[in-house]
Design an enzyme around this catalytic site. Structure first.
Site, PDB file in Angstrom:
ATOM      1  N   GLU A  65       0.869  -1.182   0.000  1.00 19.48           N
ATOM      2  CA  GLU A  65       0.000   0.000   0.000  1.00 19.48           C
ATOM      3  C   GLU A  65       0.904   1.230   0.000  1.00 19.48           C
ATOM      4  OE1 GLU A  65      -3.339   0.791  -0.415  1.00 19.48           O
ATOM      5  OE2 GLU A  65      -2.245   2.678  -0.449  1.00 19.48           O
ATOM      6  N   ASP A 100      -6.604   1.129  -8.876  1.00 25.58           N
ATOM      7  CA  ASP A 100      -6.953   2.461  -9.400  1.00 25.58           C
ATOM      8  C   ASP A 100      -7.140   2.364 -10.920  1.00 25.58           C
ATOM      9  OD1 ASP A 100      -6.735   3.607  -6.861  1.00 25.58           O
ATOM     10  OD2 ASP A 100      -4.582   3.902  -7.083  1.00 25.58           O
ATOM     11  N   LYS A 153      -8.631   8.518 -17.319  1.00 23.24           N
ATOM     12  CA  LYS A 153      -8.280   9.428 -18.420  1.00 23.24           C
ATOM     13  C   LYS A 153      -7.247   8.755 -19.332  1.00 23.24           C
ATOM     14  CE  LYS A 153      -9.146  13.669 -15.887  1.00 23.24           C
ATOM     15  NZ  LYS A 153      -8.583  14.654 -14.996  1.00 23.24           N
ATOM     16  N   ASP A 194     -14.567  -2.681 -10.623  1.00 22.08           N
ATOM     17  CA  ASP A 194     -15.920  -2.221 -10.970  1.00 22.08           C
ATOM     18  C   ASP A 194     -15.877  -1.457 -12.283  1.00 22.08           C
ATOM     19  OD1 ASP A 194     -14.349  -0.203  -9.585  1.00 22.08           O
ATOM     20  OD2 ASP A 194     -16.079   1.077  -9.986  1.00 22.08           O
ATOM     21  N   THR A 215     -13.400  -6.530   0.296  1.00 21.57           N
ATOM     22  CA  THR A 215     -12.585  -5.346   0.588  1.00 21.57           C
ATOM     23  C   THR A 215     -13.490  -4.147   0.884  1.00 21.57           C
ATOM     24  OG1 THR A 215     -12.509  -4.572  -1.694  1.00 21.57           O
ATOM     25  CG2 THR A 215     -10.829  -6.177  -1.045  1.00 21.57           C
ATOM     26  N   PHE A 269     -13.574  -1.285  -0.705  1.00 21.14           N
ATOM     27  CA  PHE A 269     -14.155  -0.751  -1.941  1.00 21.14           C
ATOM     28  C   PHE A 269     -15.291  -1.635  -2.428  1.00 21.14           C
ATOM     29  CE2 PHE A 269     -12.072   3.013  -3.814  1.00 21.14           C
ATOM     30  CZ  PHE A 269     -11.222   3.309  -2.760  1.00 21.14           C
ATOM     31  N   GLU A 270     -15.155  -2.947  -2.259  1.00 20.05           N
ATOM     32  CA  GLU A 270     -16.259  -3.815  -2.682  1.00 20.05           C
ATOM     33  C   GLU A 270     -17.512  -3.496  -1.864  1.00 20.05           C
ATOM     34  OE1 GLU A 270     -15.765  -8.061  -2.253  1.00 20.05           O
ATOM     35  OE2 GLU A 270     -17.467  -8.445  -3.543  1.00 20.05           O
TER      36      GLU A 270
END
Ligand SMILES: C[S@@+](CC[C@H](N)C(=O)[O-])C[C@H]1O[C@@H](n2cnc3c(N)ncnc32)[C@H](O)[C@@H]1O
Length: 220
Positions: A69, A119, A123, A155, A197, A199-200
């Site tokens: 991390e 991540d 862009k 996702d 996780t 984020f999940e």
């Protein structure tokens, strides 16, 4: 969520000097008691606050885990959190993962590599910052044991298409169906989630859909 104050990161935070080169993991975790064979090693890139490591290290106490991390405050939070829960089969590296893999991880040494909600760098001019690239997959092939597995969940549909195209453009790793890494646990990761996780959990609450794939290093 506010991070804790007064965190204690030892002995979970792993600080390896650059000059150490490729590591013997027994020196990182201590050798398993004889006559055990060397413990399996699994890696997670982008551990955030360590939620996945907390669950999987309990489900697989014989396996040793290293999480990467690069956001120092999250790395320290995860290290302190894993220490408070006695997950001494875990280590956290506060740094950039792909560089660390190249420098410190021996050939044919990793049982599984977990990359969950990396991540997406949406862009176009930032696509080169994405973790999943051909040179990175070469490195994944180098470090996995034969039969070892890379698991990817996102996702982000466009990043997932890029992951699938990148996997299809190489022949070292063989794409296989995704299987959840954590065995069913009441009230735990297996309850309707893929990997459990942060984020999940957040994205489930937002109603997002997920994409997952896996690839193995063939047994020669
Ligand atoms: C979108 S978050 C997902 C966190 C966690 N996997 C989850 O699902 O809750 C991505 C995390 O990966 C970390 N990260 C991204 N690229 C990294 C890299 N190359 N090395 C180490 N950490 C990285 C970021 O700092 C961030 O915490």
């Amino acid at each position: 969520m506010a991070l804790r104050s007064g965190m204690i990161v030892e002995p979970i935070l792993l600080d390896v000097p650059d000059e150490a080169g490729r590591l013997d993991f027994a020196t990182v975790f201590g050798a398993p008691p004889a006559p055990a064979t060397p413990a399996p090693i699994e890696l997670e890139i982008g551990s955030g606050k360590g939620t996945f490591l907390l669950a999987i290290s309990q489900a697989k106490p014989e396996t040793r885990f290293i999480g990467f991390e690069w956001a120092k405050e999250y790395a320290h939070y995860a290290a302190d959190r894993l220490r408070r829960h006695n997950r001494f089969n875990c280590r956290i590296v506060a740094g950039e993962a792909s560089w660390w893999l190249r420098c410190h991880v021996p050939d044919n040494s990793i049982q599984a590599l977990h990359i969950y909600f990396p991540d997406p760098w949406p862009k176009t001019r930032h696509h080169k910052r994405r973790l999943i690239q051909l040179p990175f997959l070469k490195e994944v092939h180098r470090i996995l044991v034969p039969g070892g597995k890379l698991r990817l969940v996102t996702d982000h549909a466009e990043y997932f298409a890029h992951m699938e195209a990148t996997l299809a453009a190489q022949s070292d790793l063989q794409v296989v169906a995704f299987d959840s890494p954590v065995p069913e646990q009441p009230g735990g990761v297996g309850t309707g989630m893929i990997v459990g996780t942060n984020f999940e959990k957040k994205y489930i609450a937002e109603g997002r859909t997920f994409h997952a794939t896996a690839a193995v290093k063939p047994i020669a």
